[in-house]
Design a protein around this motif. Structure first.
Motif, PDB file in Angstrom:
ATOM      1  N   MET A 130       0.833  -1.206   0.000  1.00 28.99           N
ATOM      2  CA  MET A 130       0.000   0.000   0.000  1.00 28.99           C
ATOM      3  C   MET A 130       0.869   1.258   0.000  1.00 28.99           C
ATOM      4  N   SER A 131       0.242   2.332  -0.407  1.00 27.39           N
ATOM      5  CA  SER A 131       0.857   3.648  -0.388  1.00 27.39           C
ATOM      6  C   SER A 131       0.070   4.512   0.595  1.00 27.39           C
ATOM      7  N   ALA A 132       0.609   5.652   0.951  1.00 24.54           N
ATOM      8  CA  ALA A 132      -0.092   6.559   1.861  1.00 24.54           C
ATOM      9  C   ALA A 132       0.194   7.996   1.454  1.00 24.54           C
ATOM     10  N   GLN A 133      -0.717   8.884   1.825  1.00 25.78           N
ATOM     11  CA  GLN A 133      -0.546  10.291   1.483  1.00 25.78           C
ATOM     12  C   GLN A 133      -1.271  11.167   2.492  1.00 25.78           C
ATOM     13  N   VAL A 134      -0.903  12.434   2.494  1.00 31.55           N
ATOM     14  CA  VAL A 134      -1.588  13.451   3.294  1.00 31.55           C
ATOM     15  C   VAL A 134      -2.533  14.195   2.364  1.00 31.55           C
ATOM     16  N   GLN A 135      -3.762  14.429   2.790  1.00 31.24           N
ATOM     17  CA  GLN A 135      -4.722  15.090   1.929  1.00 31.24           C
ATOM     18  C   GLN A 135      -5.686  15.966   2.735  1.00 31.24           C
ATOM     19  N   TYR A 136      -6.395  16.826   2.016  1.00 32.01           N
ATOM     20  CA  TYR A 136      -7.446  17.635   2.644  1.00 32.01           C
ATOM     21  C   TYR A 136      -8.612  17.754   1.673  1.00 32.01           C
ATOM     22  N   SER A 137      -9.806  17.834   2.253  1.00 35.59           N
ATOM     23  CA  SER A 137     -11.028  17.899   1.455  1.00 35.59           C
ATOM     24  C   SER A 137     -11.785  19.201   1.655  1.00 35.59           C
ATOM     25  N   GLU A 138     -11.235  20.083   2.492  1.00 37.83           N
ATOM     26  CA  GLU A 138     -11.801  21.413   2.685  1.00 37.83           C
ATOM     27  C   GLU A 138     -10.675  22.371   3.038  1.00 37.83           C
ATOM     28  N   PHE A 139     -10.873  23.644   2.755  1.00 34.50           N
ATOM     29  CA  PHE A 139      -9.885  24.640   3.126  1.00 34.50           C
ATOM     30  C   PHE A 139      -9.994  24.927   4.618  1.00 34.50           C
TER      31      PHE A 139
END
Length: 316
Positions: free
Chosen positions: A1-10
């Protein structure tokens, strides 16, 4: 698996989340890079907060533009790279991740003598400084004033200008005077009497100014010292550049970079990596955080508590 940092709102750093995602595959003209170090830049936080305009958020977004790592998958049409190559990603996107997809044309080979942290740190700061100084025409014998000389862009600019044979005056806070001096600049402290202090440090004419501070104090001193405002450039208050009559690159400038400016930014990567390997360029690493602590790293970036570049480590 891979992983990442993300956001769905400001919003604030708390909108960032660390999630597992499927391992990406290489497109025909690109590669997959397993990151070893990821650079944190102020623009990452500005985009995440909504302070810098961007496209509407219709799906989760991954921050980041700077990274270095190892090629782990290669597209069918890629001839110049193979699995195992150590690379720096040039002008990347969505780099806050353990694995990123990058076009083959945007990879630069990492020299063996350059560490992962340094390789990931050069992208935005060094390319910005290099292009700005080249555009301003800095050369042997130039006298250059750099505002905010202790920041990542400022430190890179001091070193490029000194390597090209220029005299550099750099402004900064009290605690950063020694660092700017170590890099070869004549340091001048912010505060009352800034203009007079700069004149005392450089009694002759100043040819160009690179502003990485954006304060009224810095800009007013620049206008008093350089009559031709086309010889003044900013990388932080681009939105005001037309009004002020100065040059600007990014930093909120509504005008895109020209093809020549983009070429200079791309050119800077190989130049900077070679200088680092030769011992002629230093990258100051201010702090290191695990990728899982990206929110904390962005808080630190915006607070200014660390001098130098903040780095994320995917494996930490």
């Amino acid at each position: 698996m891979s992983a990442q940092v993300q956001y769905s709102e400001f919003g604030g750093p708390e909108v960032l989340s660390f999630v597992e995602v499927p391992m990406p595959s290489a497109p025909s003209d690109g590669v997959v890079v397993e990151t070893r170090a990821i650079g944190v830049n102020p623009i990452d936080s500005m985009l995440r907060s909504g302070a810098r305009s961007s496209a509407p958020l219709r799906s989760p977004r991954v921050p980041g533009a700077d990274a270095a790592g190892v090629v782990v998958a290669v597209g069918a049409d890629v001839d110049d790279w193979v699995v195992g190559d150590e690379v720096v990603v040039q002008n990347g996107h969505s780099t806050y991740a353990t694995h990123i997809v990058a076009p083959a044309s945007r990879l630069v080979r990492k020299p063996a003598g350059v560490g992962w942290d340094e390789a990931a740190a050069i992208g935005v700061p060094a390319s910005t400084a290099y292009q700005a100084l080249r555009t301003l025409g800095v050369e042997v014998g130039s006298v250059v004033l750099i505002h905010a000389g202790s920041g990542a862009v400022g430190q890179a600019a001091i070193q490029f200008a000194r390597n090209w044979g220029a005299t550099v005056i750099a402004t900064g806070g009290e605690r950063n005077q020694a660092r700017m001096g170590e890099l070869g600049a004549i340091p001048v402290e912010y505060g009352p009497g800034l203009l007079q202090n700069i004149r005392a440090a450089a009694p002759g004419p100043i040819d160009v100014v690179l502003d990485a501070a954006g304060t009224d104090e810095a800009l007013e001193a620049s206008f008093a010292l350089v009559s031709d405002r086309s010889h003044i450039g900013t990388v932080v208050v681009g939105a005001r550049a037309a009004e002020l009559g100065i040059q600007a690159w990014s930093g909120g400038n509504p005008l895109p970079l020209t093809p020549e400016e983009l070429r200079l930014r791309a050119e800077s990567y190989a130049v900077t990596l070679e200088l680092i390997e030769l011992g002629d360029f230093e990258v100051e690493i201010g702090a290191r955080y695990p990728l899982t602590a990206a929110a904390e790293a962005q808080r630190a970036s915006m607070s200014g508590e660390h001098r130098g570049k903040i780095i994320l480590h995917p494996s930490a």
